[in-house]
Design an enzyme around this catalytic site. Sequence first.
Site, mmCIF file in Angstrom:
data_model
loop_
_atom_site.group_PDB
_atom_site.id
_atom_site.type_symbol
_atom_site.label_atom_id
_atom_site.label_comp_id
_atom_site.label_asym_id
_atom_site.label_seq_id
_atom_site.Cartn_x
_atom_site.Cartn_y
_atom_site.Cartn_z
ATOM 1 N N ASN A 172 0.860 -1.186 0.000
ATOM 2 C CA ASN A 172 0.000 0.000 0.000
ATOM 3 C C ASN A 172 0.892 1.231 0.000
ATOM 4 O OD1 ASN A 172 -2.392 1.608 0.294
ATOM 5 N ND2 ASN A 172 -1.882 1.870 2.463
ATOM 6 N N HIS A 197 0.919 5.296 1.241
ATOM 7 C CA HIS A 197 0.219 6.233 2.134
ATOM 8 C C HIS A 197 0.983 7.559 2.113
ATOM 9 C CE1 HIS A 197 -2.400 7.433 5.414
ATOM 10 N NE2 HIS A 197 -1.333 7.933 6.020
ATOM 11 N N SER A 220 5.012 6.783 2.072
ATOM 12 C CA SER A 220 5.558 5.485 2.481
ATOM 13 C C SER A 220 4.874 4.383 1.695
ATOM 14 C CB SER A 220 5.282 5.231 3.974
ATOM 15 O OG SER A 220 5.697 6.308 4.785
ATOM 16 N N ASP A 265 -2.470 0.983 7.750
ATOM 17 C CA ASP A 265 -1.246 1.763 7.506
ATOM 18 C C ASP A 265 -0.120 1.398 8.482
ATOM 19 O OD1 ASP A 265 -2.623 3.151 5.478
ATOM 20 O OD2 ASP A 265 -3.339 4.660 6.890
#
Length: 196
Positions: A109, A111, A138, A147
């Site tokens: 992911n 973020h 990140s 996250d």
Amino acid sequence: MTRKRVAVLISGRGSNMAALIEAARHPGYPAGIVLVVSNREAAPGLALARGAGVPTAVVDHRAFSTREAFDEAVEAHLLAAQVDLIAHAGFMRMQSDAFVTRWAGRQLNIHPSLLPSFKGLKPHQQALDAGVRISGCSVHFVTPELDGGPIVAQAAVPVVDGDTPESLEARILAAEHRLYPLALTLVATGRARLEG
Ligand code: GRF
């Protein structure tokens, strides 16, 4: 070199997805984007993907009564496309722990903050409220904590006087578009991996 087969999960604009598709157009890149899945039919990123010749699927979360059922419907598309890795790019759904566990070490992911600071919603506003002079973005492995998974790569971006959430978002987004292809390279080549 066997290129890893990557699916990108989106809910909206899809600019990070587009950056990954662009990077993967280069023959030496260690991954190919073989599928884009959106939970929203109206996601503008779908048109970008189709325009780039990438297969797309829409799985509307509202059609499912449980998180698990939605995840399994998404997973059916992933398995049919023989996906090795998943890249979340503005995908606004929490996944069931069972799905996250099945794909542990194979989901990334991005973020827009320097994690572990400013998790969750409105990270740009959070950064401005905190008064930090440096923020960034990140890329991390997806774990059940939002996250909160191990960080693969980060880029630092200055906060400047007079920044609004929108101006900071634009500056960080440009860094995201450089960072995500680099981080995916690290994972696709095995130079970064999740252990334990
Ligand atoms: C990006 O800022 C990403 O970091 C966050 O959501 C935004 C998605 O933008 N998770 P886009 O859809 O990739 O343009």
